[in-house]
Design an enzyme around this catalytic site. Structure first.
Site, PDB file in Angstrom:
ATOM      1  CG  ASN A 103      -1.911  -0.956   1.457  1.00 37.04           C
ATOM      2  OD1 ASN A 103      -2.569  -1.109  -0.152  1.00 37.04           O
ATOM      3  ND2 ASN A 103      -2.481  -1.400   2.367  1.00 37.04           N
TER       4      ASN A 103
ATOM      5  CE1 TYR B  91      -9.142   4.506   3.479  1.00 33.12           C
ATOM      6  CE2 TYR B  91     -10.539   2.774   2.561  1.00 33.12           C
ATOM      7  CZ  TYR B  91      -9.494   2.740   3.037  1.00 33.12           C
ATOM      8  OH  TYR B  91      -7.966   1.635   3.249  1.00 33.12           O
TER       9      TYR B  91
ATOM     10  CB  CYS C 131      -5.840  -5.833  -2.449  1.00 35.58           C
ATOM     11  SG  CYS C 131      -6.676  -5.316  -0.924  1.00 35.58           S
ATOM     12  CG  HIS C 132      -6.173 -10.113   2.038  1.00 34.04           C
ATOM     13  ND1 HIS C 132      -4.909 -10.469   1.865  1.00 34.04           N
ATOM     14  CD2 HIS C 132      -6.446  -8.766   2.158  1.00 34.04           C
ATOM     15  CE1 HIS C 132      -4.617  -9.109   3.157  1.00 34.04           C
ATOM     16  NE2 HIS C 132      -5.527  -8.572   2.725  1.00 34.04           N
TER      17      HIS C 132
ATOM     18  CG  HIS D 296      -7.972  -0.987   0.295  1.00 32.66           C
ATOM     19  ND1 HIS D 296      -7.825  -0.494   1.109  1.00 32.66           N
ATOM     20  CD2 HIS D 296      -8.121  -1.488   0.492  1.00 32.66           C
ATOM     21  CE1 HIS D 296      -5.935  -1.157   1.821  1.00 32.66           C
ATOM     22  NE2 HIS D 296      -6.785  -1.969   0.829  1.00 32.66           N
TER      23      HIS D 296
END
Length: 488
Positions: free
Chosen positions: A149, A258, A170-171, A201
């Protein structure tokens, strides 16, 4: 098959071990070479000993080398995997501490928001160094798999400026799908078919089918509100589901930072988060977790080494993308996943240059994205706010432009909801000065930033945040693990 995989930042011991064992679950890969590289000889020595133990215990011909000479590790590599954290926990602590002085309370701070933007400034020059080495000494057309990241910024820089074939991994999608399958009563996550699309994300489950049956908003909301655990841990995420009509892949804590709506006031933070685990919104939660994990590993290393003597079990192969991508590319066994790539028309209502996360299929011809996806308007609008910040942040990092960096910070959704322009300008100066050792592109800007800080009249406060916990000692961690073991 025989080829070379280089892992940069291999001192991320637990994650490197997971990638290693996943890849060796592919029968055709037993003869490959792993080249580990890190700036820490200490960490390299620990992970090499663990991987050598795995190779020996499983009677494999796999070769493992380790060196602090990154260029040597990359020589002839077909695949390069990055899991670096530039600046380590020292710089990361500043990513959380300094913004708190200006009222910005982050749970993770590694994607956007104040911490993520500065993290990108530290990473991007290093990413470009990686790309230069890949172009010069790796196998022709080598593929760069970025796990580090801030995902979108790192991948953006590697593709646009590093000129290397790059995919970001990414997971979050997999974890979100596991949650949905559980609340819907599925016996296995494999019963759930889904399409997720957006940006890293901030990816959205825009289509859901359980055993072929379409799942709508009302059914999903009811399922989450009825769940005894997620109804408490994912309050913010459920609220977004109710308002947007689709579920976000990202955890309660990550998602909260975010958006401009949920972490803007201390009383709102405590209303929407859950303190049962760091990932649900704790102030500086991932910093605490990372610090405890590092301390635990250092102390309990003999146990980790002993555990490496167990046979590799293909049934326990994780859902991390890397091994499945390599298997598809090398064996032509098709793999479907969600990948971070340049948009180029994949999502119709996001910019062409953005790094998006969306479904794709992998085979021997490469990663092939499913094009023509249109996000719900609210999802696209939320993504756009972050994309604009990411673009400015990447351009600032490339040019070493502190004025553009400040504008990127000003436009961040949470920063803009909490701080005034004067506070943002001073905060960026303070963060750049504090992290100057990892920001070579801002060397010429640091003296003037120091002068401005000396004359500044912008008030700050010493604040631990709305929901801060102290780092636990090894004895406290041992006691907690013992209690969990006894309970279940």
């Amino acid at each position: 098959m025989s080829f070379k995989i280089a892992i940069i930042g291999a001192g991320s011991v637990g994650f490197t071990k997971k990638l290693f064992t996943d890849i060796l679950c592919v029968p055709e890969f037993k003869d490959i070479e792993f080249a580990l590289t890190d700036i820490s000889e200490h960490n390299l020595g620990m992970i090499q000993a663990i991987l050598d133990r795995i190779v020996e215990a499983n009677g494999l011909p796999t070769k493992v080398t380790a060196t602090t000479d990154r260029r040597k590790a990359l020589e002839g590599a077909r695949y390069i995997i990055s899991c670096v954290r530039v600046g380590g926990l020292e710089a990361y602590a500043d990513d959380i501490r300094i913004p708190l002085k200006y009222g910005i309370d982050q749970c993770v701070g590694d994607t956007i928001c104040a911490g993520g933007i500065l993290y990108g400034q530290r990473n991007i020059p290093v990413i470009l160094d990686f790309c230069k080495d890949i172009r010069e000494v790796a196998e022709t057309d080598a593929k760069f798999l970025n796990y580090a990241n801030p995902m979108a910024m790192n991948t953006w820089a590697a593709i646009e400026y590093g000129k290397v074939d790059t995919v970001g991994l990414c997971h979050g999608v997999q974890h979100g799908a596991e949650q949905i399958a559980e609340v819907l009563g599925a016996k296995s996550p494999r019963e759930l078919d889904y399409v997720c699309s957006g940006i890293n994300h901030q990816t959205w489950f825009i289509e859901l089918r359980l055993n072929g049956r379409a799942i709508g908003k009302d059914e999903l909301v009811a399922a989450f509100e009825a769940h005894p655990v997620y109804s408490k841990q994912e309050k913010l995420r459920i609220d977004v589901l109710k308002r947007f009509g689709v579920y976000s892949t990202e955890s309660n804590g990550h998602l909260s930072e975010y958006l401009p709506w949920y972490r803007k006031r201390p009383d709102e933070i405590t209303r929407w988060i859950d303190m049962s685990d760091w990932i649900h919104g704790e102030t500086g939660g991932y910093l605490r977790y990372s610090t405890e994990t590092r301390n635990w590993f250092e102390t309990e290393y003999p146990q980790f080494l002993e555990a490496a003597s167990k046979p590799i079990d293909p049934a326990r192969r994780s859902n991390e993308h890397a091994s499945h991508i390599l298997e598809a590319l090398e064996t032509n066994r098709v793999y479907r996943g969600h990948f971070n790539v340049k948009n180029n028309g994949v999502i119709t209502n996001l910019p062409q240059d953005a790094i998006i996360e969306s479904p794709g299929f992998v085979d021997r011809f490469g990663i092939n994205m499913a094009a023509g996806i249109t996000l719900p308007e609210a999802c696209a609008a939320t993504c756009m706010s972050s994309i604009n910040v990411q673009r400015m942040s990447v351009h600032a990092a490339i040019a070493g432009d502190i004025d553009l960096l400040k504008l990127a910070m000003l436009h961040d959704p949470l920063v803009g909801a909490v701080s005034t322009p004067e506070e943002v300008w001073q905060m960026v100066d303070e963060m750049v000065v504090a992290q100057a050792a990892w920001l070579p592109q801002y060397a010429d800007a640091v003296p003037a930033a120091k002068e401005r800080l000396a004359k500044s009249k912008v008030k700050t406060r010493e604040w631990a945040g709305a929901a801060r916990r102290n780092v636990r000692s090894i004895d406290e961690l041992r006691a907690e693990k013992a209690a969990l073991k006894q309970a279940g």
